[in-house]
Structures are given as structure tokens and as C-alpha cells.
Design a protein around this motif. Sequence first.
Motif, PDB file in Angstrom:
ATOM      1  N   LEU C 648       0.959  -5.517   0.083  1.00 40.56           N
ATOM      2  CA  LEU C 648       1.045  -4.791   1.356  1.00 40.56           C
ATOM      3  C   LEU C 648       0.080  -5.396   2.381  1.00 40.56           C
ATOM      4  O   LEU C 648       0.455  -5.717   3.517  1.00 40.56           O
ATOM      5  N   VAL C 649      -1.163  -5.545   1.915  1.00 46.34           N
ATOM      6  CA  VAL C 649      -2.200  -6.077   2.805  1.00 46.34           C
ATOM      7  C   VAL C 649      -1.811  -7.471   3.286  1.00 46.34           C
ATOM      8  O   VAL C 649      -1.956  -7.814   4.462  1.00 46.34           O
ATOM      9  N   PHE C 655       1.478 -10.593   9.336  1.00 50.09           N
ATOM     10  CA  PHE C 655       2.048 -10.124  10.593  1.00 50.09           C
ATOM     11  C   PHE C 655       1.010 -10.250  11.723  1.00 50.09           C
ATOM     12  O   PHE C 655       1.290 -10.773  12.796  1.00 50.09           O
ATOM     13  N   ALA C 656      -0.225  -9.779  11.403  1.00 50.31           N
ATOM     14  CA  ALA C 656      -1.268  -9.810  12.437  1.00 50.31           C
ATOM     15  C   ALA C 656      -1.661 -11.239  12.772  1.00 50.31           C
ATOM     16  O   ALA C 656      -2.039 -11.539  13.903  1.00 50.31           O
ATOM     17  N   LYS C 658       0.039 -13.790  13.097  1.00 52.80           N
ATOM     18  CA  LYS C 658       0.926 -14.450  14.061  1.00 52.80           C
ATOM     19  C   LYS C 658       0.356 -14.384  15.473  1.00 52.80           C
ATOM     20  O   LYS C 658       0.601 -15.266  16.288  1.00 52.80           O
ATOM     21  N   PHE C 659      -0.361 -13.291  15.738  1.00 48.25           N
ATOM     22  CA  PHE C 659      -0.885 -13.146  17.112  1.00 48.25           C
ATOM     23  C   PHE C 659      -2.221 -13.831  17.291  1.00 48.25           C
ATOM     24  O   PHE C 659      -2.681 -13.997  18.403  1.00 48.25           O
ATOM     25  N   GLN C 660      -2.852 -14.195  16.193  1.00 46.79           N
ATOM     26  CA  GLN C 660      -4.176 -14.814  16.291  1.00 46.79           C
ATOM     27  C   GLN C 660      -4.098 -16.248  15.819  1.00 46.79           C
ATOM     28  O   GLN C 660      -4.772 -16.647  14.905  1.00 46.79           O
ATOM     29  N   ASN C 661      -3.274 -17.046  16.465  1.00 40.80           N
ATOM     30  CA  ASN C 661      -3.061 -18.381  15.942  1.00 40.80           C
ATOM     31  C   ASN C 661      -3.891 -19.436  16.643  1.00 40.80           C
ATOM     32  O   ASN C 661      -3.731 -20.613  16.402  1.00 40.80           O
ATOM     33  N   GLY C 662      -4.771 -19.000  17.547  1.00 35.59           N
ATOM     34  CA  GLY C 662      -5.650 -19.972  18.193  1.00 35.59           C
ATOM     35  C   GLY C 662      -4.976 -20.824  19.238  1.00 35.59           C
ATOM     36  O   GLY C 662      -5.565 -21.754  19.768  1.00 35.59           O
ATOM     37  N   LYS C 663      -3.732 -20.521  19.541  1.00 41.01           N
ATOM     38  CA  LYS C 663      -3.055 -21.339  20.554  1.00 41.01           C
ATOM     39  C   LYS C 663      -3.241 -20.688  21.925  1.00 41.01           C
ATOM     40  O   LYS C 663      -2.829 -19.551  22.150  1.00 41.01           O
TER      41      LYS C 663
END
Lengths: 182, 101, 685, 356
Positions: C648-649, C655-656, C658-663
Motif C-alpha cells: 500500500l505504502v 503515486f506521490a 510522480k509529482f516530485q521528479n525534480g524536473k
Amino acid sequence: MTLVRLLFYVMSFIAIASALYAALSKNLVRSIFIFFVTLFALAGLYVIALADFVAVTQVVIYVGGILVLILFAFMLSGRETLNVIQHQKGKFINMAKVPAVILAVLFLAVIVNIILKADADNLPWIKQAIAQQNEITPTSSTIDNIGVNLMTTYLLPFEAISVLLLMALVGAAHLSRKEGGA
Amino acid sequence: MITLTDFLLVGALLFCTGMYMIVSKRNSIQVLIGIELMLNAAILNLVAFGKYDKLNNGGQVFALFAIVLAAATTAVALAIILNVYRRYKTIDPDEIKNLRD
Amino acid sequence: MSSLLPYTDTIISYTIAAVALPLVASLINFCLPVKSKLAGWVSTLAILLGCVFSAMVFAAVWDQQPQHVQTMWFTIGTTKIFAGILLNNLSVMMLLLVSLIALPVHIYSTAYMKYDDRYSRYFTYLSFFCFSMLGLVVVDSLVLFYAFWELVGFSSYLLIGFWFTKDKAVQANKKAFIMNRIGDIGLLSAIIILFAKFHTFDIATLFISDNLVFKSVIHDGLWISASGQIPAVWQYVACIGVFMAVAAKSAQFPLHTWLPDAMEGPTSVSALIHAATMVAAGVFLLGRVYPLFTDSELTVLAVIGCFTAFMAATIALTQNDLKRVLAYSTISQLGYMILAMGVGAYGSSLFHLATHAFFKCLLFLVAGVVIHEMQHIKEENDLDIDPQNIQYMGGLRKKLPLTFIVAVVGSLALIGIPLTSGYLSKDGILIQAFEWSEGRSAWLKLIPAGALFTSWLTAFYVSRLIVKVFFGEFRLLKKYPEIKLHISDGGWQYRVPLILLAVCSLFPLFSLNPFFYEKAWLFESLKPAEFMARENIYHTIIPIGVNILSVFVIYAAYAIYVKQNTFSFPQTGFFYRLSYNQWYLDKIYRKAIVKPILGLGKTCFWFDRNVIDGLIHLIERTSRMVASLTAWSDKHIVDGFLHLMAALVQSIGNFARKFQNGKVQYYLYSMLLIVLVLFILKILI
Amino acid sequence: MNYYFTYFIAAIGLFSFSAFFALFGVYAERKISAFIQDRLGPTETGKYGSLQTLADILKMLQKELIIPAAADKWLFMLAPAVIFIAVYLGFAALPWAPGLIPSKTNIGLYYIFAIISIETLGILMAGWGSNNKYSILGAMRSAAQIISYEIPAGFAIISVVMIAQTLDLQLISAQQGILATEKIKFAGFWDVSQIGGLFSWNVFRAPHLLIAFVIYFIASLAESNRAPFDIPEAESELVAGFHTEFTGIRFALVFLAEYSMMFLVSMIAVILFLGAWNTPLPNIAGVKLATWTTNVPWGIFWVVVKTLALVAVQMWIRWTLPRLRVDQLMNLCWKVLTPLAFACMLISGVWRLWLM
């Protein structure tokens, strides 16, 4: 259709078309050189907006300074960069770019909407300025006034900018120094 | 007579072009050009409004400031790009994900 | 020039010329090659012309109408800031004094620095100093005053560290600079407070013509003037600030330690800057802002001045370095001046400033000659000695007759023997100090008593110095009998300045009456309104007392050091060590300020190492324990459940992530998207 | 419509003038170099070889236009045009005589300064477009050199502007002769408003401008890539620098641009420092030489004569001095010229405030 209006349309068209070309071109160098056309056309637009001093400054700093600087940086970073860039995925319409296009178009729609709603020409302060003849006319010379204003009304921002420029100069020089130089 | 709205529309178009470049380009230098385009759109607005301020020349003076600022920005940005290139051998902003030293 | 100045006044143009000429000379010298011998003459010519101009200005302004011109400098909001030139008795006296002292020093320097590798740089700095100092005395705005104040400090820094290859010189100039910074902070805060209070930087408006400061009163904890009221504490802060500036520049008690170290500079520099002019800048500042001080604050000044004078005199008793003795005597005499300011003897203080400048400069130049000759001996015979140590000297009066004579004149002036200028000014201070202490508490009576005692100490250490250097037999010769001596008074560049200054140290320059200080013209023009005439008993007793005892003291010194019969001081006593180690002040500073700071650093380090790291180790250990516990339980109890949780974790994390990809561009996307949504919502709603 | 028609006439006139000047300049360069090196130069074509350059042009026009296979075609083709147009646009704001100026604008000087900087871009374009190591090295050197030397040149110009208090070239010109509306003082003390002539030129009105003039002249040599600052096209190192790959008419355009640039910078020097179209002859009592020789024909005569003299000096320097190394070049610019130009600017300010 006066000549000035015609010129305005021509200049705007050149500016926007060259900007779009710069945005869509795969070739980085052409993109930079065509950006020079955009800047020149914009300088023309400034002249039409009766800001000749700003227009010439635009040419001096943007064309003579910034663009050459960009070209320099690009050429200094070596030919490999160019090779890498030129072998990008070569389709004109790239699926990866579609969201960006949609975003830009939506933004454009919103901004145009706002501009049309705001009705800039009928703003109260602009009406007032026209009524008080506080409007720059094609025959008036503005540089004396700009000079005086720079040294009086806008002295503080002027000084702040000069300090900022100095900092940018030192910072840029420091950053671009070779590693282990000092 | 060219109205203010005309100038603002041109500015809006340039602004969106610049924005498109910023979010889509895979090369830092082109991103930089996008930023310059957006700045220029803003300067165009300043100049257009500045026409109605003969006494204080607020618009034109701040257009000048913006141009100078753009020069400073470019210098620093290019220095950073050169450094990044030296370290990662690429200037694709997507490839540069490491913040650590 | 007509467009710059409101009106062209010859006096003002002369003043500007006098100030600007050294600057021009400095710029020219800066452009000359470093070894160019032309530099010396450029500077000397500039200061000579400056001297002539100053004399003309002095003649025109002294005891006449003060001159004040100003022009608008800039505006802050609606407040207009003016800058200009203010010439009154005080500033023209300083103007003339500075250029008059600088002239012989320049001539002297052309010979003294002849073989230096950076000859023209030396004169660049020296002329720059003259410019700063002359500028300091004539400007009328506190901002400009501060600027010149800084320039003076800066050029002093350059000159102390002139021989920057010597480590001691570098340390000394750093020390001087840092000490002066402390004072500068004080001056700056005082200026800011005054501006906040009176909305002007103009010295004339603040202290002279309108005298806003004097008209303001302190009442009920508030500092009240026409321009409003602020808490009275600011007045104290301003006074403390000014005092800090004075103490730093004029080497008063807590901040004096830089001056003896500053002797690492060339001796001619010590003569001009650290004896005659720059250190007087503090006293000058006091003179400029005198109305700022209230009665009780003046008393504090007097106490500190007296203490400084006494302390420096005791230190001077035992020093063996020729220049350090003179340096401490300078501190001591500056203490007198501050004391005089404190007891309200404004005129006497400035009078003493003027006379002291001449004889102290003279003594330093004498020291320069002696050191120069000792250096000469040292190099010729390849000895390993300190050329400034008076232990090696003696009997030089036969070798250097002229130097000896002028040295005696200078010393008598420093002691204050009649017929010299020093007598006039010093007695003025002593007498007025006694008058001041009339009717005050017993403790305050200590101040004049201390000053009196200090004057006898002065007599002793000056005599000791002269006797050790010029009388007896040449101790170096005793130690190294084989050495050759080729020494003499030196060329005219040495002789002329010495003679000139010696003449200026005698009474006729200041007064036709050699005994009564109140007849001196310089004093008469500066004396305060409520001056007590010569009716008080002190006026007779003190000069006689001082001088008779002084003569005894001089004789005692002579007896001790020349004849060396019978009596000799113990070299180990507490007082000797206290004096020899300069009251341990440097050590105290090192222990009380430098050490604690270093200690604080170490403590922080220790704290970081032991407490914080220990804490982290503790946490680490605890968590390790917990972890092993968890591992055990994981393995044996909730394996299946945990796998579920882990999955689950992981999915949430993915999922999270994906938004913190450093781009950067991805972030931009999201930002612009949110802005867009907001816009659209705004339009729709 | 006539109004716009005169503009076209002026533009064509200026173009033909610059073309003619380039012809003349090349011929003069050859003859001067021959004279300096003690040889004859062209002698065969026409009397004293005077038709030689014409013959060269004819040859060039017939040559094939080669575009290297690896070149960026568009940039390569556009570069000569950009280089020439940048210089040619500069001519638009130059005053030729009292009242005779193609485009009267109140920021003429600033405009020219801006327009000249575009040439750098053209050179970079040519260098990159050729896709040739020599070309790109030459282009980078040239750009670095031009940008660096714009700084001392700019400050030298600013020191004139501070004295003149205007950016309008026609006003600057008028201030340096008997047509001045304000009072002119020779070296700051001798009123020569009525005398005019040599004494009222900027270099004599404020003598420190003589230094500024020298600084500007040196910098202008660098900006037009002339010897001793011709490292961008140093034959011994880089073949021909950024124009290595150009042939035929494109090469001719680059050449035209170089000679026009020489004329342009010299003419700016004349306008700013050497009295523009003003006569060097003073009014002496009744003999009103200055008044007689100040009008449109004389104005054109004077400005052309002075400019040609400066051009001749440029050629003289080219054939006399050796080429500078890159580090020497940058040292000269940043460590000598720039501080001196700053000093000139400072003096100008003081001069304007106190002596004018």
C-alpha cells in the motif's frame, strides 16, 4: 489605414511569426538568430508606441548584449550540445508537446478575455491623461525628461538596479570560473 | 490610431509563445529565450501604457529597468547553464534532477 | 567655478586650494613610478603652498567674522542636505596647525625615506593623509566629517602598515584599524541620532550659529528641543558614541592600545600622524560637538582623561623602546586635553593641542634621527640589536649636537618648564582643573591632583629618556668595543625641520609673556565666557609647585641614570611589572575579549561534539533497538499484514513520487495549470 | 508622397556613395600600402591603375556563389546582408552639412551606437553558418573584440555627450562652430563664439577630449576589425576569419561593409571631436573666413575631407603597425583604455559643471 497602422501590423506580424518560429524550430542556432528578428520587430513596436529611447536601448542591450552573450555561451558549450539537440525526436507535432500547446492556448484565451474585458483604452486614468494632455505626442522629445526622472523620481530604483547589476556581474563571473581556479 | 488593446494583444501572444517555450523546450538556452520573450511582452505593455505618462515617464523608465534586469538575469542564467553543462554534459532541464553537490 | 559655489570668496577658494593641493599631489605621486624621487618634492611643494594658503586663511578669519559657505548636496525626501566649508577660530587654527606641522615632516621625510623601495607610494599616502586631515577640519557637515574621519583612519592604516612585509607592522595596522572601527561605530550612531533629532547634519546649525543642541534640554527623561522630543537615553547614547570615537582616535583609556603598536610605521609618520595631528582629531571632534555634553558627562570625560594621562605616564616610566615611550607620553598628553575638555577648559585644551603638536612632532623627529643613526650603526657593523632600544644608547650628545639641543628644548616643553610653550598650555590646564574642583566632592578633587602628579611623572620619564639617550657613555660601544661609528646630525632636510619645530616649541610663538598662560593670544581667542581672572591662589601656587618639583625630579632622574650612584629601582616589584607590561591591558584584552570569544567557539564546538552528537547517538541507538525489535516482530508476527501495508505504502509513494521528479518544467507545468484553473474559475464565477 | 520619395533618393544616394567609397578605398589602400612599402601598387589598368578595383569588382560579380555542403544555408546567405545593412543603417543619422541630414532624430548618436552593435551578430552568423573552424574562431574573436571595445568607445562618446548635453548629432555639430546658440569657450576660458573655426571644435573646447578622441579612434579601429586589431581575420592564423567561405558578390558585400564601417566610424569621430561640418578657418577681425566657409557645399566638403583624412590615418596605421596578440588586445582594452575613458568621463562632468 494610415502608414503607421500598417507598420504596426507588419511589425506585430513579424514579431509574432518570428517568435513562433523560434518556439517551433528544432535548430537551436536558428532559433536564437530568429529571436533577433523578434527583438528588432519589438524595437519597432516601441518606436510606434513613441518610446524611441527604449527602442534603441532594446537594440543596444538585447541585440548587442544579451543575444551575443547567448550565442557565445552556446558556442562555448561545444559542438556536442548541438549534435545532441539536432537529433531530437524529429516530428513537427510531438505528442509530448501537446499539453504545452493546450496550456499556452488556454492561457492566451484567458488573457485575451481579460484584455477585452478590461477595455484598456477607456480606463479612467488614461482618459484623464489624455484630457490633461499628459500623453506623449509624436513630436515631443522624451529623452531629457527621462534623464531628469531617472536622476530624481526614480533615483532609488536606479541605484538598486545598479547594485543588482554589479552583483549579477560578480556572481556570473564567479559561477563561470573554471573549477579549482581559486 | 493604434489603441492600447492592440499592443496588449500582441503582448499576450508573445507571452504565451514564451510560456510555451518555457514548458516544452528540452534545452535550457531555449528556455532562456522563452523567458526573454515573456519579459519582452511585459516590456511592451509597460511601454504601451507609458505613452500616457509624459510627466513621470513611469512606463518607459521601468521598461528600461526591465531591460537591464533581463541582461543581469541572462548573464547569471548563462553562467549557471555553462556550469551545469560542464558537470552533466547536457543542458536538458529534464535530465538535471540532482540537487546535491 | 562660479556655478558650483554660491559666491566666489577668495578665502574659501584659498581653503579649497589648501585642502585640495595635497590630494592633487597624492594623485600625481600615485601615477609616478614607485622609486621616483620627484614624489617627495611634489608633496612638499603641495604642502608648502597649502601652508601659505592656510596662513592667509588664518590671518583673514582668526578673531574675525567666521566664514561659512555651503551648497546643496542632495535631497532625501524633502530634507535638503547641504555641504560646505565652515571656518571659525577652531577650524582655521587646526588648518594652519596641520599644514604647519606637515611641512617640516615632509621635508624630513624626503631624507628619511630616501632609500625606501616604495618612495613615491609613501608620499602618496602622506599627501593623502594631509588631504583627509585638512578636509576634516574645514567641512561643515557631519556626513562629510564622518567621511573624512574614515579617510584619516584609512590613510593612517596605510601608513602604519607601510612596511607591510614586517609581520608586526601588519598586526599593528590591523589593530589600529579595528580599534578605530569601534570608534567609528560610535561616531556614526551619534551622527544618526543627531540627525534623527534635529533633521540636519550641519555643524553650524547644530552647534554654532543656531546651536540647536545647546538649546535643547533634558527634562523628565525626555530630550526636548524645538523639533520635538525623544527619550533622553538617546542623548546619552550620542555622547557615548562621540566619546567612543574620541577614545579610539585620540587613544583614550579603553581603546588606546593601538597607538603604541602604531609605532611600527615610519618614524616621520609617527611624528605627523600619531603624535601631532591625527590623534588630535578626537580632541578636535570634542571641540566641534562640545555643546552636546552636559555637565555630568563632562565630568566623566575628565575622569577618563585624567586616568588615561596617569596610566600612560606610569607605563612610559619603564619602557625601553624609544618610540613607545614617546607614544605613551602622547597618550598621556592627549589625556590632559580630554581632561581639560572635561573640566570646561575648552581653550586650554585646544591651546595644549597646538603646543603639543609642535614639541611632540619635534621629539619624534629627534627619535627618527637617533633611530636612523642606530640603524646605520647596526647595518654597518652587522649587529643584531633593536635600533629603537634605549638600553643600547647613551652619550649621543657629542655625536649629535644639534639633535641633542632640540631634544632638550622639546623635552622641557613636554615637561612644562617656563619659557617653553608647553609650560603655558599645561599650566593652563592644571590651574583650571583646580579651579573646577573647587566646591566639588572630594573624590573629584582627585582629578587635578592626579593631573599634577602625572606632570611630575612626565618630568621623570622624559628626563630618563633624554638622559639614557644623550648622556653617560655609549652603552653599545661598551658591549661591542670594536664597532665603528660614522654618525652625524644629517643633512639640511633633517636640520631645518628640527630647528623650525624647536623654535615653534618656545614661548614667543604663542605669547609675549612667558609666564602667564592667559596672556597667550591663542588662548585669549578661544577662552570661554565665564573665565576666572588671575586672582585665585592657584594661579601662583601651581606653576611654582609644578616647576620646582619638576626640576627636582629631573635632577633625580639625572642622578639615577647618569651617575648611577646609590639608588636604583627594583626591577621586579609589582609596580615595575605593572608599568613595564603596560598595565597588562593588552593581556587583559586578550584574556577578556579574544580568549572568551575563542572560548565561546570552542564551547560551541564541544557542545556540538558531545551534547548534540551524543543526543544523536542516543537516538540512533534507540532507533536501532526499536528497529531490531521491529525486525523480529516483522519476521515472526505480522509478516503478512506488513506485506500488505508495504504494498500500500509503495503504491502511495509511487503515486506521490510522480509529482516530485525534480524536473523544473514539470513544476512549471503544474504551477501554470493551477494559475490557469484559478483564472478560469474567476472568469466563470 | 514626395515626402517619402526623398527618403528613397537619400537611401539610394547613400548606398551609391558607400559603394563608390569602397571602390575608392580599396584603390587608396593599395596605393598607400605601396607607398609605405616603397613599391608601385597597381599600375596597369587605367591611368596609374585607377580602374583596378573596378576590374576586380567585375571579376567578383562573375564568380560562382559557393555554399559549403555542411553550411547552414540560410544563415550563410543572410550573414553578408546583415553585416552590410547594419553598417548602412548607421549612415541614416549622419549629418553632412548645416541642415542636411538624411534622418533628423534626437537620439541619433545612440541610434548609431546601437546599430553598429548589430554587425557583431552578422559576423557570428557568418562564422557559425560557414561551419568551418577558422570561421567560427574568427567570428568569436571578432565578437569578443567588438563587445570589449564598445566599452571604451562608449565612454569616450559619453564624455562628449556630457559636454554637448545632447544626443542629436546635428546639434552636436552645430555647437562646434559659429552657428552655435550657446557660448563656446576655447579650452574653457576664451570665448570664441564669434570666431569659430578650429578653436571651437570639441577637442579644443575641452582639451581632455583629445584623449577621448584617441581612445575612440583606437576602439573604432578594433570595432571595424582593422589592423592592428585584425586578429579575427588574421591571415597567418585563421586563413581569412569569418569570411573564409564567402565568394563572389557575398564576399564583395563583406568588403563593402568593412570599408563603409571605416568611413562611418571616422565620420562619427569627425562629428564628435573634430568639428563635424564646421570649417577649420577662424574669423579674423574683418576677414570672416569662418562665416564665408560655413554653408551646405562647404559643409559637405569639410566633413568629407576630414573623414578621408582619418580614413587615411587608419590605412597608414594598418601598414605600419604589427598585429596585437589576443591577450595584448584585451589588456589594452580593459587595463588602459577603459580606465582612461572613465577618467575622461569624470573630467567631462567636472568640466561641464565648473568651466562651461
